[in-house]
Scaffold this motif. Structure first.
Motif, PDB file in Angstrom:
ATOM      1  N   THR A   1       0.821  -1.201   0.000  1.00 41.56           N
ATOM      2  CA  THR A   1       0.000   0.000   0.000  1.00 41.56           C
ATOM      3  C   THR A   1       0.858   1.255   0.000  1.00 41.56           C
ATOM      4  O   THR A   1       1.900   1.317   0.646  1.00 41.56           O
ATOM      5  CB  THR A   1      -0.918   0.005   1.248  1.00 41.56           C
ATOM      6  N   ILE A   2       0.354   2.264  -0.698  1.00 36.83           N
ATOM      7  CA  ILE A   2       0.938   3.595  -0.697  1.00 36.83           C
ATOM      8  C   ILE A   2      -0.065   4.522  -0.027  1.00 36.83           C
ATOM      9  O   ILE A   2      -1.257   4.482  -0.333  1.00 36.83           O
ATOM     10  CB  ILE A   2       1.205   4.078  -2.141  1.00 36.83           C
ATOM     11  N   VAL A   3       0.417   5.358   0.892  1.00 43.21           N
ATOM     12  CA  VAL A   3      -0.420   6.356   1.549  1.00 43.21           C
ATOM     13  C   VAL A   3       0.004   7.719   1.019  1.00 43.21           C
ATOM     14  O   VAL A   3       1.196   8.016   0.929  1.00 43.21           O
ATOM     15  CB  VAL A   3      -0.259   6.299   3.088  1.00 43.21           C
ATOM     16  N   VAL A   4      -0.974   8.544   0.670  1.00 42.13           N
ATOM     17  CA  VAL A   4      -0.660   9.893   0.181  1.00 42.13           C
ATOM     18  C   VAL A   4      -1.449  10.920   0.981  1.00 42.13           C
ATOM     19  O   VAL A   4      -2.640  10.751   1.241  1.00 42.13           O
ATOM     20  CB  VAL A   4      -0.939  10.034  -1.334  1.00 42.13           C
TER      21      VAL A   4
ATOM     22  N   ILE B   1       4.955   6.488   1.811  1.00 45.09           N
ATOM     23  CA  ILE B   1       4.108   7.657   2.063  1.00 45.09           C
ATOM     24  C   ILE B   1       4.545   8.729   1.075  1.00 45.09           C
ATOM     25  O   ILE B   1       5.739   9.000   0.932  1.00 45.09           O
ATOM     26  CB  ILE B   1       4.267   8.202   3.499  1.00 45.09           C
ATOM     27  N   VAL B   2       3.571   9.344   0.385  1.00 41.90           N
ATOM     28  CA  VAL B   2       3.866  10.437  -0.538  1.00 41.90           C
ATOM     29  C   VAL B   2       3.281  11.719   0.048  1.00 41.90           C
ATOM     30  O   VAL B   2       2.108  11.746   0.444  1.00 41.90           O
ATOM     31  CB  VAL B   2       3.274  10.178  -1.945  1.00 41.90           C
ATOM     32  N   ILE B   3       4.118  12.756   0.120  1.00 39.07           N
ATOM     33  CA  ILE B   3       3.672  14.043   0.657  1.00 39.07           C
ATOM     34  C   ILE B   3       4.086  15.161  -0.288  1.00 39.07           C
ATOM     35  O   ILE B   3       5.075  15.052  -1.008  1.00 39.07           O
ATOM     36  CB  ILE B   3       4.257  14.321   2.068  1.00 39.07           C
TER      37      ILE B   3
ATOM     38  N   ARG C   1      -2.018  -0.735  -3.941  1.00 49.38           N
ATOM     39  CA  ARG C   1      -3.206  -0.054  -3.434  1.00 49.38           C
ATOM     40  C   ARG C   1      -2.820   1.348  -2.993  1.00 49.38           C
ATOM     41  O   ARG C   1      -1.711   1.582  -2.510  1.00 49.38           O
ATOM     42  CB  ARG C   1      -3.746  -0.846  -2.251  1.00 49.38           C
ATOM     43  N   LEU C   2      -3.747   2.295  -3.115  1.00 49.58           N
ATOM     44  CA  LEU C   2      -3.500   3.681  -2.734  1.00 49.58           C
ATOM     45  C   LEU C   2      -4.516   4.112  -1.680  1.00 49.58           C
ATOM     46  O   LEU C   2      -5.716   3.920  -1.857  1.00 49.58           O
ATOM     47  CB  LEU C   2      -3.610   4.579  -3.970  1.00 49.58           C
TER      48      LEU C   2
ATOM     49  N   ALA D   1       1.513   4.108  -7.740  1.00 46.38           N
ATOM     50  CA  ALA D   1       0.560   3.011  -7.555  1.00 46.38           C
ATOM     51  C   ALA D   1       0.402   2.215  -8.842  1.00 46.38           C
ATOM     52  O   ALA D   1       0.360   0.980  -8.822  1.00 46.38           O
ATOM     53  CB  ALA D   1      -0.789   3.546  -7.082  1.00 46.38           C
ATOM     54  N   GLU D   2       0.328   2.910  -9.974  1.00 45.35           N
ATOM     55  CA  GLU D   2       0.205   2.218 -11.255  1.00 45.35           C
ATOM     56  C   GLU D   2       1.499   1.464 -11.586  1.00 45.35           C
ATOM     57  O   GLU D   2       1.451   0.316 -12.035  1.00 45.35           O
ATOM     58  CB  GLU D   2      -0.123   3.223 -12.364  1.00 45.35           C
TER      59      GLU D   2
END
Length: 131
Positions: free
Chosen positions: A2-5, A94-96, A30-31, A24-25
């Motif tokens: 999973t990626i959290v943004v 995590i993307v910020i 999962r996002l 994610a692609e």
């Protein structure tokens, strides 16, 4: 995985979501999109309107990305919400989004990005909004 943004309806939040979509692609992951208020202030401009979240949900669905959009209202600081959710979903990334702030501004109000960068137990990808 999973990626959290972290998402806010501003250029830096949109840049973070755009990059998270690419990741994610690329990774087939999962996002989880997280939008919070500003330290419990849900009237603040950072707290996205329902139509913004619906549009984002539709965009992710259209692109075939497994996703979830969360808008927690626990009153925690945005960094704490992101970090808690990243731990909960066992995020790999995590993307910020980053915005330019003066050193004095960071000292007075703190930095969500700085806290996430220092306290995350997974990789963090930070992106600046285009100028």
């Amino acid at each position: 995985m999973t990626i959290v943004v972290g998402y806010i309806p501003r250029p830096e939040g949109l840049a973070a979501v755009d990059l998270a979509i690419v990741e994610a692609e690329r990774r087939g992951e999962r996002l989880v999109v997280v939008n919070t208020g500003h330290h419990g202030d849900y009237a603040h401009a950072n707290f996205a309107a329902p139509q913004d979240l619906d549009a984002l949900d539709a965009q992710l669905t259209e692109r075939g990305i497994d996703h979830e959009v969360r808008q927690p209202t626990r009153g925690l600081a945005p960094a704490d919400e992101l970090l808690d959710i990243a731990t909960e979903v066992d995020a790999r990334l995590i993307v910020i989004g980053l915005r330019r702030r003066s050193p004095l501004g960071k000292l007075i109000t703190g930095s969500t990005a700085q806290q996430v960068l220092l306290d995350a137990t997974c990789d963090v990808l930070a992106v600046k909004a285009p100028v």
